[in-house]
Write a protein that holds these residues in place. Structure first.
Motif, PDB file in Angstrom:
ATOM      1  N   TYR A 162      -9.812  51.621  65.573  1.00  0.00           N
ATOM      2  CA  TYR A 162      -9.766  50.871  66.842  1.00  0.00           C
ATOM      3  C   TYR A 162      -8.336  50.798  67.375  1.00  0.00           C
ATOM      4  O   TYR A 162      -8.101  51.004  68.572  1.00  0.00           O
ATOM      5  N   ASP A 166      -7.171  52.261  70.919  1.00  0.00           N
ATOM      6  CA  ASP A 166      -6.570  51.381  71.915  1.00  0.00           C
ATOM      7  C   ASP A 166      -5.186  51.883  72.318  1.00  0.00           C
ATOM      8  O   ASP A 166      -4.839  51.884  73.506  1.00  0.00           O
ATOM      9  N   GLU A 212     -14.302  49.859  78.843  1.00  0.00           N
ATOM     10  CA  GLU A 212     -15.455  49.041  78.471  1.00  0.00           C
ATOM     11  C   GLU A 212     -15.740  49.143  76.977  1.00  0.00           C
ATOM     12  O   GLU A 212     -16.065  48.140  76.317  1.00  0.00           O
ATOM     13  N   THR A 215     -13.196  47.110  74.927  1.00  0.00           N
ATOM     14  CA  THR A 215     -13.440  45.671  75.016  1.00  0.00           C
ATOM     15  C   THR A 215     -14.591  45.253  74.095  1.00  0.00           C
ATOM     16  O   THR A 215     -14.481  44.281  73.320  1.00  0.00           O
ATOM     17  N   LYS A 216     -15.690  45.990  74.172  1.00  0.00           N
ATOM     18  CA  LYS A 216     -16.851  45.667  73.341  1.00  0.00           C
ATOM     19  C   LYS A 216     -16.535  45.857  71.859  1.00  0.00           C
ATOM     20  O   LYS A 216     -16.906  45.021  71.012  1.00  0.00           O
ATOM     21  N   TRP A 217     -15.825  46.948  71.535  1.00  0.00           N
ATOM     22  CA  TRP A 217     -15.489  47.260  70.138  1.00  0.00           C
ATOM     23  C   TRP A 217     -14.562  46.190  69.558  1.00  0.00           C
ATOM     24  O   TRP A 217     -14.767  45.702  68.452  1.00  0.00           O
ATOM     25  N   GLY A 218     -13.567  45.816  70.358  1.00  0.00           N
ATOM     26  CA  GLY A 218     -12.625  44.803  69.886  1.00  0.00           C
ATOM     27  C   GLY A 218     -13.308  43.474  69.609  1.00  0.00           C
ATOM     28  O   GLY A 218     -12.986  42.774  68.639  1.00  0.00           O
ATOM     29  N   ASN A 219     -14.272  43.094  70.474  1.00  0.00           N
ATOM     30  CA  ASN A 219     -14.983  41.831  70.271  1.00  0.00           C
ATOM     31  C   ASN A 219     -15.802  41.856  68.976  1.00  0.00           C
ATOM     32  O   ASN A 219     -15.862  40.863  68.243  1.00  0.00           O
ATOM     33  N   SER A 220     -16.452  43.012  68.678  1.00  0.00           N
ATOM     34  CA  SER A 220     -17.276  43.088  67.463  1.00  0.00           C
ATOM     35  C   SER A 220     -16.423  43.056  66.203  1.00  0.00           C
ATOM     36  O   SER A 220     -16.860  42.542  65.155  1.00  0.00           O
ATOM     37  N   SER A 222     -13.706  41.391  65.758  1.00  0.00           N
ATOM     38  CA  SER A 222     -12.992  40.124  65.586  1.00  0.00           C
ATOM     39  C   SER A 222     -13.548  39.308  64.424  1.00  0.00           C
ATOM     40  O   SER A 222     -12.849  38.459  63.859  1.00  0.00           O
ATOM     41  N   THR A 223     -14.797  39.544  64.064  1.00  0.00           N
ATOM     42  CA  THR A 223     -15.419  38.802  62.954  1.00  0.00           C
ATOM     43  C   THR A 223     -15.711  39.693  61.747  1.00  0.00           C
ATOM     44  O   THR A 223     -16.378  39.262  60.810  1.00  0.00           O
TER      45      THR A 223
END
Length: 525
Positions: A162, A166, A212, A215-220, A222-223
């Motif tokens: 990631y 990025d 897009e 953004t989606k990959w980074g959010n997933s 995070s946990t």
């Protein structure tokens, strides 16, 4: 007084010869009787290990003892002759042998296999020891730790992929766009051979989708931790880096043919090329890292599963079926050892009697043929027996085998011991049947023995304990393989078996394929 003349054929017509056949017929009658009504087509026999005895019974005539001529049962080069003329020898003493290193090695190899198979059987019967369970648990613990480490590695590789994706977009690609982080990114108006209107539209769409995706990959991510990891994270990472690689490949086509103009220097163009090349290298590195981490994770997952299965087996112990199967392996290995020993014995001449060497016709280095006389002895005994053995039994008879002899003059309660001292290699045809002359030497002198007496001889050719034997009629051929039908709770099934020798009662040895307790269907017809 009328002199009785015994022809050679009379040796095969004596009543004793029919005794094994009578035994088989009586056993068959008893078997048929126990099977129930005459309308029954099959009988069920439960497999039980028994004593296996194989004998050959013949008749013969006592004659005055003469020289005993001994030879090898196989061809070869004589390695050593250990006696000389006039030397007194004992029964069982080695007199000479041919080069037999390969035979000796085969015996050692077969013995090692028997020992290994027996050790395995002992282990199964003994069950798991506490130290075995401890070792198995240690393997599980070690595999668990390795799997956890590989899981942390694969999480790190996903997050690294990631970061590289990025960086490729934010620091390498965006300099080629105006408004790159807006809803309408626009590739710069380069003077290039690879910037058609359609291609420019595709590059703009790819930049929008890349944003897009990040953004989606980074959010997933995070946990994401090693505890929360699932294969879905790896699948997303693979898809995302593949998308980035295609995007960078297309941009590489653009910057590779950009031309300078008053507002675009060669230095700037070179930087574009360098940055895009570096981004492509980083993405390729991310792909490689993900692949390696996935392979490592799969390997450790399989190792943990195997270790857990081994621990479960250790805790459960061996089943009866496993023990019986291993017992069959031991018997098979022992049969092969016996065969190797028999082959080795053919390379050695041992004295079957106590006597004196009268002739030595071989010396070290000479090549000898099978059954060619090499050493002659004169027996310490006064009498021997001459008999004739049918071609169906001659293969079972070996020099030196022991025999039990009774003389008609004294009945069954006065047995004498003897041994096989000579086997004629050429056949003698009696009443149209091929037979082979055999000479038996009495083990001791006995004043009761007289020349011309009729002798009844029983040679025990094989005796073993705990052998699986079944009636021969249980065997049938199917697709070129010997098989039996085994009854089970769910019905019956055909099973491939490996057979061995046949005993005096007409039963056949099962080397492998059956175990104690199996129920075999036997035809009564």
């Amino acid at each position: 007084m009328k002199k009785h003349i015994h022809t050679l054929g009379s040796y095969l017509k004596r009543p004793l010869i029919s005794i094994p056949l009578a035994i088989v017929l009586l056993a068959g009658s008893a078997f048929a009787f126990s099977s129930g009504s005459s309308s029954s087509a099959t009988n069920i026999v439960t497999v039980t290990p028994k004593e296996f005895v194989q004998e050959v019974a013949v008749t013969g005539k006592v004659v005055s003892a003469q020289d005993v001529s001994l030879g090898f049962e196989t061809s070869g080069r004589i390695a050593q002759v250990k006696v000389k003329v006039g030397e007194k020898v004992a029964s069982g003493q080695v007199l000479a042998y041919v080069a037999n290193g390969d035979y000796a090695a085969a015996v050692s190899q077969r013995q090692a296999i028997v020992d290994s198979e027996q050790a395995r059987l002992d282990e199964l019967e003994r069950g798991s020891r506490p130290e075995d369970l401890t070792l198995a648990q240690s393997d599980v613990d070690s595999a668990t730790i390795s799997l956890e480490q590989s899981k942390r590695t694969i999480v790190d590789e996903i997050k690294d992929a990631y970061v590289k994706a990025d960086d490729a977009v934010r620091n390498k690609i965006d300099q080629l766009y105006s408004n790159p982080r807006s809803a309408t990114p626009e590739i710069l108006p380069f003077n290039s051979n690879n910037t058609s209107a359609n291609f420019r539209t595709s590059l703009n769409d790819q930049r929008l989708r890349a944003g897009e995706m990040l953004t989606k990959w980074g959010n997933s991510l995070s946990t994401l931790t090693s505890d929360s990891y699932t294969s879905a994270y790896l699948t997303d990472a693979r898809t995302n880096v593949a998308q980035m690689r295609n995007f960078l490949n297309d941009l590489s086509l653009v910057v590779s043919s950009v031309e300078t103009n008053p507002s675009l220097s060669q230095t700037t163009i070179d930087k574009y090329k360098s940055d895009i090349s570096l981004a492509r290298t980083n993405i390729s590195s991310a792909v490689s890292g993900l692949t390696t981490a996935e392979q490592s994770y799969s390997t450790y997952t399989a190792q943990l599963k195997k270790a857990q299965e081994q621990l479960a087996l250790k805790r459960a112990g061996s089943t009866r079926e496993q023990i019986d199967a291993q017992a069959a392996q031991v018997k098979s290995a022992y049969a092969q050892l016996q065969s190797a020993r028999a082959s080795y014995a053919k390379t050695v001449i041992t004295s079957p009697i106590e006597g004196i060497v009268t002739k030595v016709d071989g010396k070290a280095g000479e090549i000898v043929s099978p059954n060619s006389p090499v050493i002659s002895l004169i027996s310490a005994a006064n009498y021997e027996i001459e008999s004739y053995i049918s071609e169906t039994d001659i293969a079972k008879i070996k020099l030196g085998q022991q025999a039990s002899v009774t003389l008609d003059a004294y009945g069954k309660n006065a047995p004498f011991n003897a041994s096989v001292t000579l086997l004629d290699p050429a056949e003698t045809v009696l009443d149209g049947v091929s037979t082979y002359k055999a000479t038996f030497q009495f083990s001791q002198n006995d004043e009761r023995i007289k020349s011309g007496m009729t002798a009844n001889i029983v040679i025990q050719t094989d005796k073993r304990q705990d052998v699986i034997i079944i009636p021969q009629q249980a065997i049938f051929l199917k697709n070129g393989q010997k098989m039996v039908t085994v009854k089970s709770a769910s019905g019956s099934q055909d099973r491939v078996v490996q057979t061995g020798s046949i005993n005096n009662n007409g039963e056949i040895e099962i080397v492998s394929g059956l175990a104690a307790g199996d129920q075999v269907l036997v035809s009564t017809k």
